[in-house]
Design a protein around this motif. Structure first.
Motif, mmCIF file in Angstrom:
data_model
loop_
_atom_site.group_PDB
_atom_site.id
_atom_site.type_symbol
_atom_site.label_atom_id
_atom_site.label_comp_id
_atom_site.label_asym_id
_atom_site.label_seq_id
_atom_site.Cartn_x
_atom_site.Cartn_y
_atom_site.Cartn_z
ATOM 1 N N GLY A 15 50.783 38.546 35.021
ATOM 2 C CA GLY A 15 49.553 38.991 35.657
ATOM 3 C C GLY A 15 49.821 40.251 36.452
ATOM 4 N N SER A 74 39.978 36.409 34.713
ATOM 5 C CA SER A 74 40.808 37.503 34.229
ATOM 6 C C SER A 74 40.757 37.556 32.711
ATOM 7 N N ASP A 93 42.641 32.191 36.788
ATOM 8 C CA ASP A 93 43.896 32.231 37.539
ATOM 9 C C ASP A 93 43.684 31.533 38.880
ATOM 10 N N THR A 147 33.109 40.414 37.453
ATOM 11 C CA THR A 147 34.320 41.231 37.418
ATOM 12 C C THR A 147 34.191 42.250 36.300
ATOM 13 N N LEU A 152 38.972 48.639 37.092
ATOM 14 C CA LEU A 152 40.430 48.550 37.086
ATOM 15 C C LEU A 152 41.068 49.833 37.608
ATOM 16 N N MET A 176 47.756 39.535 31.674
ATOM 17 C CA MET A 176 46.456 39.468 32.336
ATOM 18 C C MET A 176 46.253 40.753 33.129
ATOM 19 N N GLY A 178 44.539 41.440 35.676
ATOM 20 C CA GLY A 178 44.369 41.324 37.115
ATOM 21 C C GLY A 178 43.101 40.559 37.452
ATOM 22 N N THR A 179 42.907 40.293 38.736
ATOM 23 C CA THR A 179 41.700 39.608 39.202
ATOM 24 C C THR A 179 41.109 40.397 40.361
ATOM 25 N N ASP A 180 39.798 40.460 40.401
ATOM 26 C CA ASP A 180 39.120 41.186 41.472
ATOM 27 C C ASP A 180 38.880 40.255 42.652
ATOM 28 N N ARG A 187 38.650 35.410 47.419
ATOM 29 C CA ARG A 187 38.214 35.030 46.089
ATOM 30 C C ARG A 187 37.401 33.738 46.195
#
Length: 215
Positions: A15, A74, A93, A147, A152, A176, A178-180, A187
């Motif tokens: 990730g 993600s 995630d 997202t 990105l 992956m 990434g995650t916002d 989150r």
């Protein structure tokens, strides 16, 4: 031993951290502090170990003493032969809330079952089609986060190229993107009894519900 359940990763899952503009901007002032004293020049990666994989439709258990966890949508790129991208898949995630994003603690991210995995890999012929993709995360049917891959820091193609510059992606490995985070840097959080549904155009929905781990 490789997984044989359809959709579950057969290689290593990586990730990317700090790869969305909102979170990067929130952390940027701290990047000048010790011990690094400068923003990262290469992608910052972490690993989701095989014990975390949970197929779509299955439950994710909260370990004893943990009342809530963070969830995040993600997109994962699945490596094919010769370092190419064979397809993409949705991921959830999951992690126990924590503050560090420079050295993410394994014990918070790699708890048993803490990676929801979509049910079908979508074949990809062109990474250029992904920048407009938007992932939606719902908790108990209520939209909690959108997202957009347009946000990105490193777009999908750039992330793949930059990672390939220092490590090989073997067939079955997953990157992956990434995650916002939400506006406040957090989150979405869920508790036992909640259900999370992650969707994106063209992809099969990823659904997991959360339960208390059996004694």
């Amino acid at each position: 031993m490789m997984n044989t359940i359809p959709g579950l990763p057969t290689g290593t899952v990586y990730g990317a951290l700090l790869n969305f503009r909102r979170e990067y901007a929130l952390w940027e002032p701290r990047m000048k502090e010790a011990p690094y004293r400068a923003p990262p020049q290469a992608p910052v990666l972490y690993i989701k170990t095989a014990n975390t994989f949970t197929a779509s439709g299955n439950a994710i258990a909260l370990p004893p003493g943990v009342n809530e966890v963070e969830v995040a949508a993600s997109l994962g790129l699945v490596a094919g032969e010769g370092g190419t991208v064979a397809g993409a898949l949705l991921y959830n995630d999951v992690s126990i809330p924590h503050e560090s994003f420079y050295r993410p603690p394994v014990r918070f991210r790699n708890v048993d079952g803490f990676l929801g995995v979509g049910s079908a890999v979508l074949p990809l012929g062109d990474l250029e089609a992904l920048p407009t993709l938007v992932l939606e995360l719902r908790v108990n049917g209520v939209l909690r986060q959108r997202t957009a891959l347009a946000d990105l820091v490193r777009d999908v193609a750039t992330l793949w190229t930059d990672v390939a510059a220092f490590q090989s992606m073997r067939p079955g490995d997953v990157m992956m993107v990434g995650t916002d985070c939400l506006e406040d840097g957090s989150r979405p959080r869920v508790r036992a009894g909640d259900a999370v549904d992650i969707t994106a155009p063209g992809f099969a929905s990823l659904v997991n519900h959360f339960v208390t781990e059996a004694a």
